[in-house]
Design an enzyme around this catalytic site. Structure first.
Site, PDB file in Angstrom:
ATOM      1  N   GLY A   6       0.809  -1.207   0.000  1.00 35.30           N
ATOM      2  CA  GLY A   6       0.000   0.000   0.000  1.00 35.30           C
ATOM      3  C   GLY A   6       0.837   1.250   0.000  1.00 35.30           C
ATOM      4  N   THR A   7       0.171   2.353  -0.262  1.00 33.19           N
ATOM      5  CA  THR A   7       0.809   3.657  -0.292  1.00 33.19           C
ATOM      6  C   THR A   7      -0.278   4.710  -0.426  1.00 33.19           C
ATOM      7  OG1 THR A   7       2.540   4.973  -1.349  1.00 33.19           O
ATOM      8  CG2 THR A   7       1.056   3.806  -2.806  1.00 33.19           C
ATOM      9  N   THR A   8       0.128   5.946  -0.344  1.00 33.52           N
ATOM     10  CA  THR A   8      -0.750   7.058  -0.695  1.00 33.52           C
ATOM     11  C   THR A   8       0.075   8.090  -1.442  1.00 33.52           C
ATOM     12  OG1 THR A   8      -2.134   6.730   1.256  1.00 33.52           O
ATOM     13  CG2 THR A   8      -2.301   8.862   0.162  1.00 33.52           C
TER      14      THR A   8
END
Length: 199
Positions: A6-8
């Site tokens: 995941g990441t943003t």
């Protein structure tokens, strides 16, 4: 067993330029691999991309875009615009839809004008004033929608982008909230910085 990552990443376009921001945490399943990874990659001195998805796929696409930008500059004697690069990447992704690149990419740049685009793995392309990608994007986009104004300065956009990524990091376990990579692209060029938080 499927491994989750995941990441943003977020992007904001203003009249003065473009701000890209991303967390710096790399995670695999329920493990944090590093807190110091760059998720915003420069393609030229005026265009950068954010990375969400398969690292290998993003790196391969970045190399392709760098080569295409150099070839365009050599052939035509002028730099490729961010808009043209977004259309090129959209075509590359769509041509590979049966064996897709597992990525979601934001392209930001300032060649003739500030440009911000979001691309999905199949080449879907949206030009917008602000956008977010990755596992924390539902949290980040809420902050962007609440705080965005068309007349924002680059400094205000930078503060909003950092706040959006940090908010996502507090709610999404796959997004880091200790450090945010920020790239600002204006008519004066590209500047990168890291904003760190102690808490």
């Amino acid at each position: 067993m499927e491994k989750k990552t995941g990441t943003t990443t977020v992007g904001i376009r203003t009249k003065e330029g473009v701000v890209l921001a991303a967390d710096t945490q790399a995670s695999l399943d329920h493990m944090v691999e590093t807190l110091n990874i760059r998720k915003i990659l420069p393609i030229t001195d005026r265009i950068a991309i954010t990375t969400a998805g398969s690292v290998g796929d993003v790196q391969a696409l970045a190399r392709m875009l760098e080569a295409e930008a150099r070839y365009y500059q050599f052939t035509w004697g002028r730099p490729m615009t961010a808009k043209a690069m977004a259309h090129l990447l959209s075509n590359i992704l769509n041509e590979n839809k049966w064996f897709p690149y597992m990525v979601q990419i934001i392209i930001g740049g300032y060649v003739e004008e500030p440009t911000l685009a979001n691309l999905d793995p199949l080449g879907g392309l949206i030009f917008d004033d602000y956008t977010a990608t990755g596992s924390g994007s539902p949290f980040a986009i809420a902050v962007l929608e609440d705080g965005f104004r068309k007349d924002m300065s680059l400094e205000e956009a930078k503060e909003l982008a950092v706040r959006a990524v940090r908010t996502a990091g507090k709610r999404d376990v796959y997004t880091g909230d200790r450090k945010v990579q920020v790239v600002v692209i204006s008519k004066d060029g590209m500047k990168e910085e890291f904003v760190e938080f102690k808490e």
